[in-house]
Write a protein that holds these residues in place. Structure first.
Motif, PDB file in Angstrom:
ATOM      1  N   GLU A  23       0.827  -1.229   0.052  1.00 61.15           N
ATOM      2  CA  GLU A  23      -0.067   0.007   0.021  1.00 61.15           C
ATOM      3  C   GLU A  23       1.191   1.305  -0.037  1.00 61.15           C
ATOM      4  O   GLU A  23       2.010   1.214   0.555  1.00 61.15           O
ATOM      5  CB  GLU A  23      -0.665  -0.049   1.318  1.00 61.15           C
ATOM      6  CG  GLU A  23      -1.962   0.669   1.262  1.00 61.15           C
ATOM      7  CD  GLU A  23      -2.930   0.539   2.431  1.00 61.15           C
ATOM      8  OE1 GLU A  23      -3.681   1.794   3.044  1.00 61.15           O
ATOM      9  OE2 GLU A  23      -3.003  -0.515   2.960  1.00 61.15           O
ATOM     10  N   SER A  24       0.414   2.340  -0.603  1.00 64.88           N
ATOM     11  CA  SER A  24       1.119   3.678  -0.696  1.00 64.88           C
ATOM     12  C   SER A  24       0.039   4.935  -0.634  1.00 64.88           C
ATOM     13  O   SER A  24      -0.882   4.863  -1.490  1.00 64.88           O
ATOM     14  CB  SER A  24       2.153   3.393  -1.771  1.00 64.88           C
ATOM     15  OG  SER A  24       2.911   4.819  -1.674  1.00 64.88           O
ATOM     16  N   THR A  25       0.333   5.769  -0.115  1.00 62.67           N
ATOM     17  CA  THR A  25      -0.175   7.099  -0.368  1.00 62.67           C
ATOM     18  C   THR A  25       0.163   7.830  -1.359  1.00 62.67           C
ATOM     19  O   THR A  25      -0.492   8.707  -1.809  1.00 62.67           O
ATOM     20  CB  THR A  25      -0.382   7.608   1.030  1.00 62.67           C
ATOM     21  OG1 THR A  25       0.924   8.149   1.154  1.00 62.67           O
ATOM     22  CG2 THR A  25      -0.982   7.260   2.216  1.00 62.67           C
ATOM     23  N   ARG A  26       1.158   7.303  -1.976  1.00 63.69           N
ATOM     24  CA  ARG A  26       2.177   8.321  -3.070  1.00 63.69           C
ATOM     25  C   ARG A  26       1.536   8.147  -4.476  1.00 63.69           C
ATOM     26  O   ARG A  26       1.474   8.786  -5.375  1.00 63.69           O
ATOM     27  CB  ARG A  26       3.645   7.840  -2.998  1.00 63.69           C
ATOM     28  CG  ARG A  26       4.274   8.616  -1.737  1.00 63.69           C
ATOM     29  CD  ARG A  26       5.667   8.067  -1.671  1.00 63.69           C
ATOM     30  NE  ARG A  26       6.185   8.022  -0.376  1.00 63.69           N
ATOM     31  CZ  ARG A  26       6.622   9.114   0.084  1.00 63.69           C
ATOM     32  NH1 ARG A  26       6.412  10.253  -0.180  1.00 63.69           N
ATOM     33  NH2 ARG A  26       7.220   9.044   1.386  1.00 63.69           N
ATOM     34  N   VAL A  27       0.711   6.711  -4.240  1.00 61.10           N
ATOM     35  CA  VAL A  27       0.081   6.239  -5.898  1.00 61.10           C
ATOM     36  C   VAL A  27      -0.758   7.600  -6.305  1.00 61.10           C
ATOM     37  O   VAL A  27      -0.533   8.011  -7.432  1.00 61.10           O
ATOM     38  CB  VAL A  27      -0.415   5.073  -5.618  1.00 61.10           C
ATOM     39  CG1 VAL A  27      -1.353   4.709  -6.863  1.00 61.10           C
ATOM     40  CG2 VAL A  27       0.372   4.060  -4.860  1.00 61.10           C
ATOM     41  N   GLU A  48       6.402   5.329  17.160  1.00 62.28           N
ATOM     42  CA  GLU A  48       7.381   5.569  15.924  1.00 62.28           C
ATOM     43  C   GLU A  48       7.208   6.962  15.379  1.00 62.28           C
ATOM     44  O   GLU A  48       8.192   7.466  15.075  1.00 62.28           O
ATOM     45  CB  GLU A  48       7.191   4.470  14.851  1.00 62.28           C
ATOM     46  CG  GLU A  48       7.561   3.030  15.312  1.00 62.28           C
ATOM     47  CD  GLU A  48       9.158   2.934  15.404  1.00 62.28           C
ATOM     48  OE1 GLU A  48       9.837   3.552  15.068  1.00 62.28           O
ATOM     49  OE2 GLU A  48       9.313   1.703  16.051  1.00 62.28           O
ATOM     50  N   LEU A  49       6.169   7.303  15.529  1.00 60.72           N
ATOM     51  CA  LEU A  49       5.830   8.700  14.938  1.00 60.72           C
ATOM     52  C   LEU A  49       6.273   9.968  15.630  1.00 60.72           C
ATOM     53  O   LEU A  49       6.673  11.091  15.603  1.00 60.72           O
ATOM     54  CB  LEU A  49       4.449   8.906  14.433  1.00 60.72           C
ATOM     55  CG  LEU A  49       4.067   8.089  13.258  1.00 60.72           C
ATOM     56  CD1 LEU A  49       2.527   8.630  12.976  1.00 60.72           C
ATOM     57  CD2 LEU A  49       4.875   8.196  12.075  1.00 60.72           C
ATOM     58  N   SER A  50       5.956   9.626  17.079  1.00 62.37           N
ATOM     59  CA  SER A  50       6.382  10.520  18.221  1.00 62.37           C
ATOM     60  C   SER A  50       7.683  11.182  18.097  1.00 62.37           C
ATOM     61  O   SER A  50       8.594  10.612  17.861  1.00 62.37           O
ATOM     62  CB  SER A  50       6.011   9.985  19.493  1.00 62.37           C
ATOM     63  OG  SER A  50       6.152  10.839  20.732  1.00 62.37           O
ATOM     64  N   GLY A  51       7.687  12.524  18.177  1.00 63.37           N
ATOM     65  CA  GLY A  51       8.872  13.124  18.119  1.00 63.37           C
ATOM     66  C   GLY A  51       9.351  13.800  16.640  1.00 63.37           C
ATOM     67  O   GLY A  51      10.206  14.258  16.619  1.00 63.37           O
ATOM     68  N   ASP A  56      10.639  15.098   8.257  1.00 57.37           N
ATOM     69  CA  ASP A  56      11.553  13.836   8.715  1.00 57.37           C
ATOM     70  C   ASP A  56      10.895  12.508   7.846  1.00 57.37           C
ATOM     71  O   ASP A  56       9.512  12.501   7.642  1.00 57.37           O
ATOM     72  CB  ASP A  56      11.040  13.634  10.116  1.00 57.37           C
ATOM     73  CG  ASP A  56      11.734  14.737  11.086  1.00 57.37           C
ATOM     74  OD1 ASP A  56      12.757  15.468  10.523  1.00 57.37           O
ATOM     75  OD2 ASP A  56      11.633  14.595  12.292  1.00 57.37           O
ATOM     76  N   LYS A  57      11.846  11.768   7.906  1.00 51.00           N
ATOM     77  CA  LYS A  57      11.652  10.444   7.162  1.00 51.00           C
ATOM     78  C   LYS A  57      11.918   9.326   7.947  1.00 51.00           C
ATOM     79  O   LYS A  57      12.945   9.706   8.678  1.00 51.00           O
ATOM     80  CB  LYS A  57      12.097  10.407   5.652  1.00 51.00           C
ATOM     81  CG  LYS A  57      11.585  11.389   4.702  1.00 51.00           C
ATOM     82  CD  LYS A  57      12.518  11.126   3.422  1.00 51.00           C
ATOM     83  CE  LYS A  57      11.823  12.162   2.387  1.00 51.00           C
ATOM     84  NZ  LYS A  57      12.742  12.029   1.104  1.00 51.00           N
ATOM     85  N   LYS A  58      11.375   8.320   8.113  1.00 57.89           N
ATOM     86  CA  LYS A  58      12.088   7.096   8.930  1.00 57.89           C
ATOM     87  C   LYS A  58      11.083   5.835   8.312  1.00 57.89           C
ATOM     88  O   LYS A  58      10.193   5.816   7.493  1.00 57.89           O
ATOM     89  CB  LYS A  58      11.096   7.328  10.218  1.00 57.89           C
ATOM     90  CG  LYS A  58      11.346   6.382  11.440  1.00 57.89           C
ATOM     91  CD  LYS A  58      10.947   6.800  12.600  1.00 57.89           C
ATOM     92  CE  LYS A  58      11.488   6.076  13.805  1.00 57.89           C
ATOM     93  NZ  LYS A  58      10.952   6.363  14.996  1.00 57.89           N
ATOM     94  N   THR A 132       6.869  -3.495   6.779  1.00 56.96           N
ATOM     95  CA  THR A 132       7.687  -2.269   6.913  1.00 56.96           C
ATOM     96  C   THR A 132       7.049  -1.127   6.418  1.00 56.96           C
ATOM     97  O   THR A 132       6.560  -1.053   5.270  1.00 56.96           O
ATOM     98  CB  THR A 132       9.250  -2.442   6.314  1.00 56.96           C
ATOM     99  OG1 THR A 132       9.685  -4.018   6.656  1.00 56.96           O
ATOM    100  CG2 THR A 132       9.973  -1.569   6.223  1.00 56.96           C
ATOM    101  N   PHE A 133       7.240   0.085   7.396  1.00 56.01           N
ATOM    102  CA  PHE A 133       6.510   1.186   6.949  1.00 56.01           C
ATOM    103  C   PHE A 133       7.686   2.310   6.546  1.00 56.01           C
ATOM    104  O   PHE A 133       8.659   2.378   7.358  1.00 56.01           O
ATOM    105  CB  PHE A 133       5.687   1.737   8.184  1.00 56.01           C
ATOM    106  CG  PHE A 133       4.666   0.948   8.451  1.00 56.01           C
ATOM    107  CD1 PHE A 133       3.329   1.267   8.087  1.00 56.01           C
ATOM    108  CD2 PHE A 133       4.685  -0.121   9.264  1.00 56.01           C
ATOM    109  CE1 PHE A 133       2.313   0.432   8.238  1.00 56.01           C
ATOM    110  CE2 PHE A 133       3.620  -0.823   9.553  1.00 56.01           C
ATOM    111  CZ  PHE A 133       2.240  -0.539   9.070  1.00 56.01           C
ATOM    112  N   ASN A 134       7.366   2.987   5.513  1.00 52.86           N
ATOM    113  CA  ASN A 134       8.399   4.083   5.011  1.00 52.86           C
ATOM    114  C   ASN A 134       7.209   5.466   5.287  1.00 52.86           C
ATOM    115  O   ASN A 134       6.699   5.516   4.630  1.00 52.86           O
ATOM    116  CB  ASN A 134       8.831   3.740   3.942  1.00 52.86           C
ATOM    117  CG  ASN A 134      10.064   4.860   3.360  1.00 52.86           C
ATOM    118  OD1 ASN A 134       9.780   5.927   3.948  1.00 52.86           O
ATOM    119  ND2 ASN A 134      10.732   4.496   2.552  1.00 52.86           N
ATOM    120  N   VAL A 135       7.717   6.163   6.317  1.00 57.56           N
ATOM    121  CA  VAL A 135       6.897   7.428   6.359  1.00 57.56           C
ATOM    122  C   VAL A 135       7.644   8.519   6.038  1.00 57.56           C
ATOM    123  O   VAL A 135       8.944   8.842   6.360  1.00 57.56           O
ATOM    124  CB  VAL A 135       6.216   7.490   7.694  1.00 57.56           C
ATOM    125  CG1 VAL A 135       5.466   6.330   8.247  1.00 57.56           C
ATOM    126  CG2 VAL A 135       7.332   7.637   8.764  1.00 57.56           C
TER     127      VAL A 135
END
Length: 142
Positions: A23-27, A48-51, A56-58, A132-135
């Protein structure tokens, strides 16, 4: 900076453990929006998102119980084949929307068609998967 109660707008890509894209929001270039602490995401995902902050990318991996959960056998239903129309017969792999009493629609995946019985799975398609999430954080509203 992302903290409790922040509204977060972000892009994400999800990959399965074999590396294939899920899945991807970039599509469609439509980022996701969430409210930290509203219960829509797991505490592990929010941690994982906190801070993080805009720009930022993670990349991080979550086990099934911290992503979409484990498949629940109570979300498997058996429906009589006669409930499907001749124009749209039940076929394995089809995703069918079922009307709920509140007017919303719940998608179900046809897992099996045997004789007059159709097996419908209402678990999230990514349940049970290590992901695996790439945010990429687009905006943080505190």
């Amino acid at each position: 900076m992302i903290g409790a109660g922040s509204t977060v707008i972000f892009h994400f890509d999800i990959k399965l453990s074999d590396g294939s894209a899920a899945e991807s929001t970039r599509v469609h270039n439509k980022p996701a929006k969430l409210q930290m602490g509203d219960g829509s995401l797991s505490p592990a995902f929010e941690a994982e998102l906190s801070g993080m902050q805009a720009g930022d990318k993670k990349t991080f991996t979550l086990e099934p119980q911290d992503a979409y959960g484990m498949p629940n056998p109570d979300n498997i239903y058996y429906v009589d084949r006669s409930k499907f129309s001749l124009d749209a017969p039940a076929q394995v792999g089809m995703i069918i929307g079922f009307a709920m009493p509140d007017g919303s629609e719940l998608p179900g995946l046809v897992r099996e068609v045997v004789g007059d019985s159709v097996t419908i799975d209402f678990n999230h398609p990514l349940a049970g998967q290590t992901l695996t999430f790439n945010v990429e954080i687009v905006q943080v509203i505190n």
